[in-house]
Motif scaffolding. Structure first.
Motif, PDB file in Angstrom:
ATOM      1  N   TYR A 181       0.832  -1.202   0.000  1.00  0.00           N
ATOM      2  CA  TYR A 181       0.000   0.000   0.000  1.00  0.00           C
ATOM      3  C   TYR A 181       0.869   1.255   0.000  1.00  0.00           C
ATOM      4  CZ  TYR A 181      -3.152   3.662   1.571  1.00  0.00           C
ATOM      5  OH  TYR A 181      -3.863   4.829   1.668  1.00  0.00           O
ATOM      6  N   LEU A 182       1.938   1.244   0.807  1.00  0.00           N
ATOM      7  CA  LEU A 182       2.816   2.411   0.845  1.00  0.00           C
ATOM      8  C   LEU A 182       3.446   2.672  -0.518  1.00  0.00           C
ATOM      9  CD1 LEU A 182       4.600   1.835   4.276  1.00  0.00           C
ATOM     10  CD2 LEU A 182       2.912   3.604   3.739  1.00  0.00           C
ATOM     11  N   ARG A 183       3.834   1.620  -1.203  1.00  0.00           N
ATOM     12  CA  ARG A 183       4.427   1.798  -2.532  1.00  0.00           C
ATOM     13  C   ARG A 183       3.392   2.309  -3.517  1.00  0.00           C
ATOM     14  NH1 ARG A 183       8.294  -3.374  -3.660  1.00  0.00           N
ATOM     15  NH2 ARG A 183       8.953  -2.020  -5.386  1.00  0.00           N
ATOM     16  N   SER A 184       2.133   1.909  -3.328  1.00  0.00           N
ATOM     17  CA  SER A 184       1.085   2.365  -4.257  1.00  0.00           C
ATOM     18  C   SER A 184       0.742   3.835  -4.064  1.00  0.00           C
ATOM     19  CB  SER A 184      -0.170   1.501  -4.085  1.00  0.00           C
ATOM     20  OG  SER A 184      -0.734   1.694  -2.796  1.00  0.00           O
ATOM     21  N   VAL A 185       0.929   4.356  -2.838  1.00  0.00           N
ATOM     22  CA  VAL A 185       0.598   5.766  -2.589  1.00  0.00           C
ATOM     23  C   VAL A 185       1.837   6.646  -2.604  1.00  0.00           C
ATOM     24  CG1 VAL A 185      -1.452   5.154  -1.266  1.00  0.00           C
ATOM     25  CG2 VAL A 185       0.724   5.461  -0.069  1.00  0.00           C
ATOM     26  N   GLY A 186       3.013   6.048  -2.898  1.00  0.00           N
ATOM     27  CA  GLY A 186       4.216   6.851  -3.034  1.00  0.00           C
ATOM     28  C   GLY A 186       4.939   7.137  -1.740  1.00  0.00           C
ATOM     29  N   ARG A 187       4.580   6.492  -0.653  1.00  0.00           N
ATOM     30  CA  ARG A 187       5.311   6.675   0.607  1.00  0.00           C
ATOM     31  C   ARG A 187       6.474   5.677   0.642  1.00  0.00           C
ATOM     32  NH1 ARG A 187       2.529   9.491   4.621  1.00  0.00           N
ATOM     33  NH2 ARG A 187       1.091  10.940   3.618  1.00  0.00           N
ATOM     34  N   LEU A 188       7.475   5.876  -0.216  1.00  0.00           N
ATOM     35  CA  LEU A 188       8.541   4.900  -0.382  1.00  0.00           C
ATOM     36  C   LEU A 188       9.516   4.894   0.781  1.00  0.00           C
ATOM     37  CD1 LEU A 188       9.343   5.403  -4.179  1.00  0.00           C
ATOM     38  CD2 LEU A 188       7.762   3.811  -3.098  1.00  0.00           C
ATOM     39  N   ASP A 189       9.671   6.019   1.455  1.00  0.00           N
ATOM     40  CA  ASP A 189      10.607   6.054   2.569  1.00  0.00           C
ATOM     41  C   ASP A 189      10.147   5.129   3.692  1.00  0.00           C
ATOM     42  OD1 ASP A 189      12.967   7.048   3.793  1.00  0.00           O
ATOM     43  OD2 ASP A 189      11.705   8.291   5.086  1.00  0.00           O
ATOM     44  N   CYS A 220      16.594  -3.773  -2.204  1.00  0.00           N
ATOM     45  CA  CYS A 220      17.663  -3.159  -2.996  1.00  0.00           C
ATOM     46  C   CYS A 220      17.104  -2.421  -4.206  1.00  0.00           C
ATOM     47  CB  CYS A 220      18.661  -4.222  -3.434  1.00  0.00           C
ATOM     48  SG  CYS A 220      19.627  -4.933  -2.083  1.00  0.00           S
ATOM     49  N   ASP A 221      16.141  -3.030  -4.873  1.00  0.00           N
ATOM     50  CA  ASP A 221      15.523  -2.354  -6.020  1.00  0.00           C
ATOM     51  C   ASP A 221      14.808  -1.079  -5.592  1.00  0.00           C
ATOM     52  OD1 ASP A 221      16.467  -4.313  -7.684  1.00  0.00           O
ATOM     53  OD2 ASP A 221      14.595  -5.463  -7.732  1.00  0.00           O
ATOM     54  N   LEU A 222      14.138  -1.152  -4.449  1.00  0.00           N
ATOM     55  CA  LEU A 222      13.370   0.008  -3.990  1.00  0.00           C
ATOM     56  C   LEU A 222      14.278   1.178  -3.648  1.00  0.00           C
ATOM     57  CD1 LEU A 222      10.639   1.221  -3.118  1.00  0.00           C
ATOM     58  CD2 LEU A 222      11.006   0.192  -0.864  1.00  0.00           C
ATOM     59  N   ILE A 223      15.325   0.908  -2.888  1.00  0.00           N
ATOM     60  CA  ILE A 223      16.165   2.027  -2.446  1.00  0.00           C
ATOM     61  C   ILE A 223      17.132   2.487  -3.532  1.00  0.00           C
ATOM     62  CG2 ILE A 223      15.984   1.329  -0.033  1.00  0.00           C
ATOM     63  CD1 ILE A 223      18.642  -0.011  -0.211  1.00  0.00           C
ATOM     64  N   SER A 224      17.481   1.564  -4.465  1.00  0.00           N
ATOM     65  CA  SER A 224      18.412   1.987  -5.515  1.00  0.00           C
ATOM     66  C   SER A 224      17.709   2.734  -6.636  1.00  0.00           C
ATOM     67  CB  SER A 224      19.142   0.759  -6.087  1.00  0.00           C
ATOM     68  OG  SER A 224      18.217  -0.137  -6.687  1.00  0.00           O
ATOM     69  N   GLN A 225      16.463   2.435  -6.889  1.00  0.00           N
ATOM     70  CA  GLN A 225      15.733   3.081  -7.975  1.00  0.00           C
ATOM     71  C   GLN A 225      15.046   4.378  -7.541  1.00  0.00           C
ATOM     72  OE1 GLN A 225      13.059   0.176  -9.580  1.00  0.00           O
ATOM     73  NE2 GLN A 225      14.718  -1.249 -10.163  1.00  0.00           N
ATOM     74  N   ASN A 226      15.017   4.626  -6.229  1.00  0.00           N
ATOM     75  CA  ASN A 226      14.362   5.846  -5.735  1.00  0.00           C
ATOM     76  C   ASN A 226      15.259   6.537  -4.711  1.00  0.00           C
ATOM     77  OD1 ASN A 226      11.430   5.408  -6.903  1.00  0.00           O
ATOM     78  ND2 ASN A 226      12.021   3.470  -5.922  1.00  0.00           N
ATOM     79  N   PRO A 227      16.426   6.956  -5.129  1.00  0.00           N
ATOM     80  CA  PRO A 227      17.345   7.561  -4.149  1.00  0.00           C
ATOM     81  C   PRO A 227      16.835   8.898  -3.608  1.00  0.00           C
ATOM     82  CG  PRO A 227      18.201   7.823  -6.363  1.00  0.00           C
ATOM     83  CD  PRO A 227      17.003   6.946  -6.483  1.00  0.00           C
ATOM     84  N   ASP A 228      16.019   9.621  -4.372  1.00  0.00           N
ATOM     85  CA  ASP A 228      15.539  10.917  -3.916  1.00  0.00           C
ATOM     86  C   ASP A 228      14.369  10.808  -2.956  1.00  0.00           C
ATOM     87  OD1 ASP A 228      14.094   9.791  -5.951  1.00  0.00           O
ATOM     88  OD2 ASP A 228      13.390  11.712  -6.751  1.00  0.00           O
ATOM     89  N   LYS A 229      13.681   9.664  -2.934  1.00  0.00           N
ATOM     90  CA  LYS A 229      12.523   9.503  -2.060  1.00  0.00           C
ATOM     91  C   LYS A 229      12.848   8.725  -0.789  1.00  0.00           C
ATOM     92  CE  LYS A 229       9.188   9.644  -5.862  1.00  0.00           C
ATOM     93  NZ  LYS A 229       8.087   8.944  -6.564  1.00  0.00           N
TER      94      LYS A 229
END
Length: 843
Positions: A181-189, A220-229
């Protein structure tokens, strides 16, 4: 309408009277009220609601009444606009019910769903919270799915996040749902934080069946592909922790770390990560992943720079930067074979073949080649090596030799001879290569000195295969070194030194048959014939059959060539000694010796022994040689006994051939009766269906040398032999199969319908035997080669007999031969001349 007991507050109809009376008698019975409600089901809404209200006034704690009442009220308001006052009345009804039914989850669920359908967000959330507070924790799993679905559908992510946080305190195993759910709403941190916590929790079990590595890979994919978030985590530390934890998937993790720096804009850090990865991975798969990603990164950097240059225009500084990027990319591609070789060596540093490949990659760079060889001989453990570790030392020395640095090459060889190899052959090869290097540079004395040093007996002797001893103590028994030393002594040394080397080889019991033969040939070249024969004798004492065969063969040949018939008895003793240990391999040579220098009867005796001693496969050939030699020496009549014995000893296939040759010889000698007897004897082993050639040969023989009676006798024998073979089991089986496939039921006699196949076959065999018995001719007193008057009657009777196998011999046979007697022999008559009578005849 009249009122009950005169009270005007409760009005009823006449049909309601029984139910009202029952309720008055028992107002606290749920069944009475339910029957009344069911009876009034088709009444108006107000009437039905009034009855429910009366019932609930008497029984406010009845779940059944409240549940049915609330369901009826919701049904009544269904389909109307949510802003109508009726919805609020139904809501108030639910609130009244919850005063008594606050422990019933079904009432809460229906109320919450009803509020959600009215789009009352705040009131719905508060009601869900009230339900969770009112119900025991064991009933919460019934509320949370509806609550979470309501929260996910809200356009307020913060509300849903707070709801999920409360839910995960009760059910932490559903963290993956929250992360999705967090990934779907953009709360990636926060998603990364939750995922990191899950990965570090060793007791966590994924409901989706994901392994810990899969969760690591997602993180790893999540944090490497979204370094700004993702800002709350130390990405480098997390991925490097995965590198130490998952050593079988290093390629993907290194690529993820580099991708993080690339997306963050830190290109130099990304390049450093790629270089570090290339120099640390230990599998080809990981290397391929990292290298391909690295090359793609460099290509994308060049492409981006070219686009920027095209838009902004060329500049001298930009050109230099472009050239630098291209040079870096070309160098990366050129380094790939060397980097791949490094990976394989990290995987197995004792792989000799890969070290040789590494040296070839540095072709032309002498310093790097020397460093590589030095590192190789220091790294490779001979006990663990894959390949031949001595080849590294040899190649190292040859490199110095090719560069004309013989002193350095000798130093390398000296060091190589002190290495504790696993096999003695490795050290022996080093000594041989050392000696060959000196020979190539014409240092013959030095080469002899090296090999003599290699073959010197150590202070502590050891067995060749004793692995507990170092190879330096066992190399003195290496045949490879001794063979090379013997070759050098023959070429460079003296006769005595060479002889001493060969004697030493034989004393150490490491000689081979070829060494023995070489020693004897060496002595023979120097005219030491008796010494060479002694060498053969020593070799014969060392070996057994079949290794000794070559020694005996050479020894006997050389002895005969040397002495011929001068020492015949000694030669005979040698042959007898050879035949005692070797199975009949020298009998032909023995027989040749007797023919050339001995007695013919001795030669025949040797051939006789040969026919008995050879293998079954060679016996036929030996008989042929025996017969040929006997015919040349004693004449063809001497071979009769040999033929007879060969026919008795050889198998049927070869015996038939011998019989035909024997009969042919007798016929050439004019012994027709002997030849016919041989044919008759051989016919017993000749099946007419298989050996048609034999019967044709016999027939041609009878046509040339026999008469009608002998031909009939031959045909009778042929039928008899065929009947004999027909009774054999194999032929009986084939006949039975043929009879079952070709014959029909109508072919059988009526009385034989129940007879089985075996009985039918027995009857067929008896019938064939009877026919053969009938074909036997009556005994005769004599055989007439010329027909006479006394034999015509018997021949006519024989001609009348029906014979299905009869062969027409004459060229002018008529169809009516059975009705006529045999033709008379017409003799031509001439008158006798008068001069024969002389004066005896009167005028």
């Amino acid at each position: 309408m009249p009122s009950l007991n005169g009270k005007p507050d409760v009005m009823f109809e006449d049909d309601d009277l029984p139910y009202e009376e029952e309720i008055i008698r028992n107002p606290y019975s749920v069944k009475c009220w339910m029957r009344y409600i069911e009876f009034k089901q088709n009444a108006g809404r107000s009437t039905l609601n009034m009855i429910y209200e009366r019932a609930l006034k008497e029984l406010p704690g009845s779940y059944k009444l409240w549940y049915n009442y609330l369901r009826e009220r919701r049904k009544q308001i269904k389909g109307k606009c949510v802003t109508e006052p009726g919805y609020e009345e139904v809501n108030n009804c639910h609130e009244r019910a919850l005063v008594f039914m606050h422990k019933m989850p079904r009432i809460w669920l229906d109320y919450c769903q009803f509020l959600v359908s009215q789009c009352k967000i705040t009131r719905s959330r508060q009601t869900f919270d009230r339900a969770l507070r009112a119900l025991p924790v064991t009933q919460h799993p019934r509320i949370w799915p509806l609550y979470l679905r309501f929260a996910r559908n809200l356009p307020l992510p913060e509300t849903a996040i707070r709801v999920y946080r409360r839910y995960l305190k009760l059910s932490p195993e559903n963290t993956e749902e929250y992360i999705d759910y967090l990934r779907s709403v953009g709360r990636l941190d926060e998603a990364a934080l939750r995922l990191a916590a899950v990965v570090n929790d060793e007791s966590f079990v994924s409901k989706e069946g994901k392994s810990n590595y899969q969760l690591w890979h997602e993180l790893c994919d999540l944090i490497s592909q979204n370094p700004d978030k993702v800002t709350s985590l130390n990405v480098g530390a997390i991925i490097r922790g995965g590198l130490t934890r998952f050593t079988d998937q290093l390629g993907k993790l290194w690529c993820s770390l580099a991708d993080y720096y690339i997306r963050s804009g830190h290109f130099e850090k990304a390049r450093d990560v790629y270089e570090e990865a290339i120099l640390t991975v230990v599998t080809v798969r990981d290397f391929t992943q990292v290298f391909d990603s690295y090359a793609q990164f460099e290509e994308s950097m060049i492409a981006a720079k070219m686009e920027t240059t095209a838009e902004m225009g060329k500049d001298e500084e930009e050109d230099v930067d472009m050239e630098l990027r291209l040079a870096r990319f070309e160098q990366l591609i050129a380094r790939r074979p060397l980097l791949l070789n490094s990976v394989l060596l990290r995987q197995n540093p004792h792989n000799v073949h890969e070290w040789h490949k590494r040296v070839k990659l540095y072709d032309g760079n002498a310093r790097q080649i020397i460093n590589t060889y030095t590192e190789a001989v220091q790294t490779v453990d001979p006990m663990k090596a894959t390949g031949k570790p001595h080849s590294l030392w040899v190649s190292f020395a040859k490199f110095y030799e090719e560069n004309e640095q013989l002193d350095d090459a000798r130093t390398i060889f000296e060091k190589a001879t002190k290495v504790n190899y696993k096999q003695v052959d490795d050290l022996a090869a080093v000594w041989c290569e050392y000696g060959e290097m000196e020979l190539r540079h014409e240092n013959y004395e030095q080469a002899l000195r090296i090999l003599r040093k290699a073959t010197a007996i150590p202070s502590k002797k050891a067995e060749y295969f004793d692995v507990s001893e170092p190879v330096q103590n066992r190399v003195y028994k290496s045949l490879k070194v001794w063979s090379m030393l013997a070759d050098l002594e023959e070429s460079l040394g003296t006769f005595q030194s060479t002889k001493a080397v060969y004697d030493r080889i034989i004393d150490l019991r490491i000689a081979t048959p070829q060494i023995i033969i070489n020693y004897a040939m060496f002595l023979e070249e120097h005219n030491y014939y008796e010494e060479s024969f002694k060498a053969y004798e020593r070799g014969i004492a060392l070996f057994r059959w079949p290794n000794v065969y070559d020694i005996w063969n050479t020894y006997l040949t050389k002895f005969i060539d040397r002495y011929g018939g001068k020492k015949l008895e000694r030669a005979r003793d040698l042959f007898e000694q050879a035949l005692d240990g070797c199975p009949a391999n020298h009998l032909l040579l023995y027989a040749k010796l007797e023919e050339g220098y001995g007695l013919a009867r001795h030669a025949m005796a040797v051939y006789e022994r040969a026919t008995q001693a050879v293998d079954d496969g060679e016996r036929h050939t030996m008989f042929n040689i025996y017969i040929k030699r006997a015919a040349e020496i004693y004449g063809v009549t001497y071979t009769r006994a040999i033929y007879q014995k060969s026919i008795e000893v050889l198998p049927d296939m070869h015996a038939r051939d011998m019989c035909l040759r024997f009969a042919d010889m007798e016929s050439k000698l004019g012994e027709i009766d002997r030849a016919r007897a041989i044919y008759s004897y051989c016919s017993q082993i000749c099946d007419p269906r298989v050996t048609a050639t034999f019967w044709q040969t016999w027939k041609e023989f009878e046509i040339r040398h026999g008469n009608e009676d002998t031909i009939r006798e031959m045909l009778r024998i042929k039928r008899s032999v065929q009947a004999t073979y027909n009774t054999q089991v194999n032929f009986m089986t084939s006949q039975m199969m043929k009879a079952t496939t070709s014959s029909t039921v109508s072919d059988l006699a009526p009385g034989q319908m129940g007879i089985d196949d075996m009985k039918m076959l027995e009857q067929k065999a008896q019938q064939l035997a009877a026919e053969a018995e009938q074909d036997k001719p009556k005994p005769k007193e004599k055989i007439l080669f010329v027909r006479s008057d006394t034999s015509r009657t018997e021949l006519a009777e024989l001609a009348k007999q029906a014979n299905p196998d009869e062969i027409d011999i004459g060229d002018d046979d008529d169809e009516d031969d059975n009705n006529q007697g045999p033709e008379e022999v017409q003799l031509e008559q001439k008158s006798v001349p008068t001069a024969v009578f002389g004066g005896l005849k009167e005028d």
